[in-house]
Each structure stands twice: as C-alpha cells, then as structure tokens.
Design a protein around this motif. Structure first.
Motif, mmCIF file in Angstrom:
data_model
loop_
_atom_site.group_PDB
_atom_site.id
_atom_site.type_symbol
_atom_site.label_atom_id
_atom_site.label_comp_id
_atom_site.label_asym_id
_atom_site.label_seq_id
_atom_site.Cartn_x
_atom_site.Cartn_y
_atom_site.Cartn_z
ATOM 1 N N VAL A 107 -6.410 -2.130 -0.116
ATOM 2 C CA VAL A 107 -7.572 -1.256 -0.288
ATOM 3 C C VAL A 107 -7.173 0.040 -0.979
ATOM 4 O O VAL A 107 -7.860 0.531 -1.880
ATOM 5 N N ALA A 108 -6.027 0.607 -0.574
ATOM 6 C CA ALA A 108 -5.570 1.874 -1.157
ATOM 7 C C ALA A 108 -5.276 1.732 -2.642
ATOM 8 O O ALA A 108 -5.641 2.599 -3.449
ATOM 9 N N ARG A 113 -7.145 3.012 -7.931
ATOM 10 C CA ARG A 113 -6.987 2.458 -9.279
ATOM 11 C C ARG A 113 -5.521 2.403 -9.720
ATOM 12 O O ARG A 113 -5.170 2.733 -10.847
ATOM 13 N N GLY A 114 -4.674 2.000 -8.807
ATOM 14 C CA GLY A 114 -3.261 1.820 -9.123
ATOM 15 C C GLY A 114 -2.516 3.099 -9.414
ATOM 16 O O GLY A 114 -1.538 3.093 -10.191
ATOM 17 N N ALA A 120 3.856 4.250 -4.981
ATOM 18 C CA ALA A 120 5.143 4.638 -4.402
ATOM 19 C C ALA A 120 5.075 4.703 -2.877
ATOM 20 O O ALA A 120 5.973 4.223 -2.178
ATOM 21 N N VAL A 121 4.001 5.286 -2.370
ATOM 22 C CA VAL A 121 3.839 5.376 -0.917
ATOM 23 C C VAL A 121 3.654 3.986 -0.309
ATOM 24 O O VAL A 121 4.177 3.691 0.772
ATOM 25 N N CYS A 122 2.920 3.136 -0.997
ATOM 26 C CA CYS A 122 2.744 1.756 -0.531
ATOM 27 C C CYS A 122 4.086 1.018 -0.484
ATOM 28 O O CYS A 122 4.363 0.263 0.455
ATOM 29 N N ALA A 123 4.921 1.247 -1.494
ATOM 30 C CA ALA A 123 6.234 0.599 -1.535
ATOM 31 C C ALA A 123 7.104 1.054 -0.363
ATOM 32 O O ALA A 123 7.772 0.233 0.280
ATOM 33 N N CYS A 244 -4.416 7.496 2.880
ATOM 34 C CA CYS A 244 -4.474 7.855 4.305
ATOM 35 C C CYS A 244 -5.724 7.275 4.959
ATOM 36 O O CYS A 244 -5.671 6.773 6.090
ATOM 37 N N ALA A 245 -6.851 7.350 4.246
ATOM 38 C CA ALA A 245 -8.096 6.813 4.788
ATOM 39 C C ALA A 245 -7.998 5.304 4.992
ATOM 40 O O ALA A 245 -8.443 4.767 6.017
ATOM 41 N N ALA A 246 -7.391 4.619 4.025
ATOM 42 C CA ALA A 246 -7.242 3.163 4.127
ATOM 43 C C ALA A 246 -6.319 2.780 5.284
ATOM 44 O O ALA A 246 -6.626 1.860 6.059
ATOM 45 N N MET A 247 -5.206 3.488 5.426
ATOM 46 C CA MET A 247 -4.287 3.191 6.526
ATOM 47 C C MET A 247 -4.925 3.511 7.874
ATOM 48 O O MET A 247 -4.773 2.755 8.843
#
Length: 365
Positions: A107-108, A113-114, A120-123, A244-247
């Motif tokens: 979702v994030a 939009r990538g 980087a935070v997702c990784a 942050c909202a997605a997590m």
C-alpha cells in the motif's frame, strides 16, 4: 495504582471492543488531521486512505494466512518462566508478520508512487522482518523458545543498519545528519550520525520485540506510534507520512486476529519489522528526538529488562540469588503479576502511547 480500583473500571472492555475502539479513534484522528492540513480524504497522499486500505487488506489476509499457519503447526512456544496464565497460549500460530507487513509495504509503495525514500524504508523494514522470520523459523524447527543466537541477531541488525545509513548519507548528506529539536532548534550530528542512527535501529527493533508480549499490545501501540510519527513529519515528508499511515493501518488490521484472545501472534517477524520501520522513518525525516518521545513506552519496556537484570546481579548473595526490582520484566508482565488482566494492561499502554504521540505533536510540530 490499586489493582482492584483499576479492575472495576475496565472489565467492561473486551479484546474485540478495545480493538474496534482503537480503530475508530485512529480513523477519526487521521481524518481530522487530513482535514486540518487541507488534504483530500480520497487522495492517496493522506493519512486516512493508506491507513484504511492497509487495515482492510491486513484483516482480509489474516483470514487466509492464519488457517494456513495452523495447518503448518506454526505454534508459539511459551517460556515456562513467564506468567503462568500465558501457558494456555502454547500452540497459537506465530509469525503473523508475514501477512500484515507485506500488505502495508505494498500500500505504501503504491500510494507514494514508488518514492525513493519509501522504497528505502520498505527495504529496511523487510530486512528486519527477515531477521525476525529466521528467528521465528528456528524456534519452530527446534520446537523450543530459542531462535537464532543473540550474537547472530545483533550482527544482522547492525549489518542492515550500516547498509541503510550508507545509502541515506549517499543520497541526502545535507539533511540526514540533522535532528529537529523543540522550539525549532536543529542539532547537527556530523560524524555522530553513524553511531546514533545505528543504535536507534538496533535499539528500536529490540524494544518493539520486547513489547510484543501480550495480546494486542505491540500491534495497537505500534499503530498509535506510527500514526503519530506520520502526522508529525507530514508537512516535510508526505511520502513517509503515507508509509507510516499504511504500517499503522496494517497493525490495526492485524489486531482483528491478534486482539485478546489472540488467534495469531506477530512473532519476531512482525515486531522487528515494526521497530525497523519506526527507526528508518525517524532517521530519514530527521526526527530522532520525536521518535524517542513517541516510542518512550517501548524504551521503558527495554529499560525494565536492563534494570531487572542489573539489580539482580548487583544484589546476588552467597546463595547465588539476587533481588528483583519488578515482579517480572518486561514491564507489562510486572503489571500482570500485580493483578491486572491483559486487557487492562493493553488499555493503559494504549492511553500512554496516545499521550506520548500527542505530546510530540504539540511540542515538535
């Protein structure tokens, strides 16, 4: 606080009621903050929309994955030295982070939009979640409560932290080494960025791991902390706000399966990922001081363990036994053994987490 006095005022809440109340309160807050900031509710670049999408997605995914985990017999092993009331939870599926964390990251990425910072935070979140998955898998393989060695876990945490810090310094060297303080003050870290950022990632992930010890505790307090941090950084880092909202939404969605009595635990897969996510956002946004305030509850959990061990060793007598500061550490177990039910502990911790986020928003925004 007197346990009987507290009990008479909180037994009306159930695990389901508490999780629904948290979902409603956080959704209303997200909508209110979006309105106050002039953001369109239906836009992806808001607090509300990624929050709701992740909450719904994680909840639906849980209905698919939790039965699979049960069939695979991915049951949690409960340590015998813990609260005796927890022994009945043995066999409850763990490793729940494998379904709610990916939902949040997807979702994030789509909502931002990538964006590079989001990727980087997702990784980093995935990397720390991977460490937790290895630990959870080892627990299941060995049929005990012992996963990978603390040395191995720490080495992996430090290794991923170094890689993330190196990327951050290479991509945005001017902004990344400054920390925002109250009253508009800025603290330049310089070369101290390395040890402070690295320590933050390792400490934060271990703190969230320690907090994950009662049904719904880490998921709920994590959602509150993530939403608070997202609201704080929204003006300057809208893409990280979306993350942050997605997590936070995924944590709330996970609560539909993790609220008391839990059908699944997040395991190290989820708790280490949440700590890594919070730390990575705090580092990239330059809000390490705000992160400290918002996650002070997790810090207190960690300190309770450190103080318990230190005091026990310092007071050890000839018989090899020492004294304890708390009835049990981490702190939530102390309250359990003081007569509080799990739901009472979780309720109070939710309130404290909310107050900490409000304090950070009012003093640092």
């Amino acid at each position: 606080m007197d346990a009987k006095f507290f009990t008479s005022r909180t037994t009306v809440l159930t695990g389901t009621g508490l999780s629904l109340l948290l979902m409603g309160v956080l959704s209303c807050l997200a909508a209110g903050l979006d309105t106050w900031a002039g953001r369109d509710w239906l836009s992806q670049s808001t607090l509300l929309m990624p929050f709701l999408l992740s909450a719904i997605g994680a909840s639906l995914m849980g209905h698919v994955v939790v039965p699979v985990l049960k069939r695979l017999k991915a049951g949690q092993f409960i340590r015998e030295e813990g609260p005796k009331a927890h022994l009945k939870k043995a066999g409850t599926p763990t490793m729940g982070g494998i379904f709610f964390v990916p939902v949040a990251l997807l979702v994030a990425i789509v909502a931002s939009r990538g964006d590079t910072n989001t990727l980087a935070v997702c990784a980093l979140t995935l990397a720390y979640g991977f460490i937790g998955w290895i630990d959870d898998w080892q627990v299941l393989q060995h049929r005990s409560n012992k996963g990978i060695s603390p040395k191995m876990k720490l080495s992996l945490q430090i290794g991923f932290a170094i890689a993330f810090c190196a990327w951050a310094l290479a991509s945005q060297p001017a902004e990344i080494t400054r920390v925002s303080l109250p009253f508009g003050l800025i603290l330049p870290l310089g070369i101290l960025f390395w040890p402070i950022a690295g320590f933050t990632m390792v400490a934060e992930s271990n703190a969230t791991n320690l907090t994950d010890g009662v049904d719904g505790l880490m998921a709920g307090t994590g959602a509150i902390a993530l939403l608070g941090l997202g609201a704080l950084i929204a003006p300057d880092y809208p893409e990280l706000m979306v993350f942050c909202a997605a997590m936070g939404g995924a944590c709330v969605g996970f609560l539909t399966h993790n609220r008391n009595p839990a059908r699944v635990f997040m395991g190290d897969t989820g708790s280490l990922a949440l700590g890594g996510a919070l730390a990575a956002v705090g580092i990239l946004s330059g809000h390490l001081f705000a992160l400290l305030i918002i996650t002070l509850l997790f810090v207190a959990e960690t300190l309770s363990v450190i103080l318990q061990v230190g005091y026990y060793k310092a007071t050890k007598g000839p018989d090899g036994k020492g004294k304890r500061l708390f009835k049990m550490a981490p702190l939530h177990h102390h309250f359990e053994l003081s007569g509080w039910s799990e739901i009472q502990v979780v309720t109070v911790f939710y309130i404290v987490a909310g107050l900490l986020s409000c304090f950070a928003l009012t003093t640092l925004s």
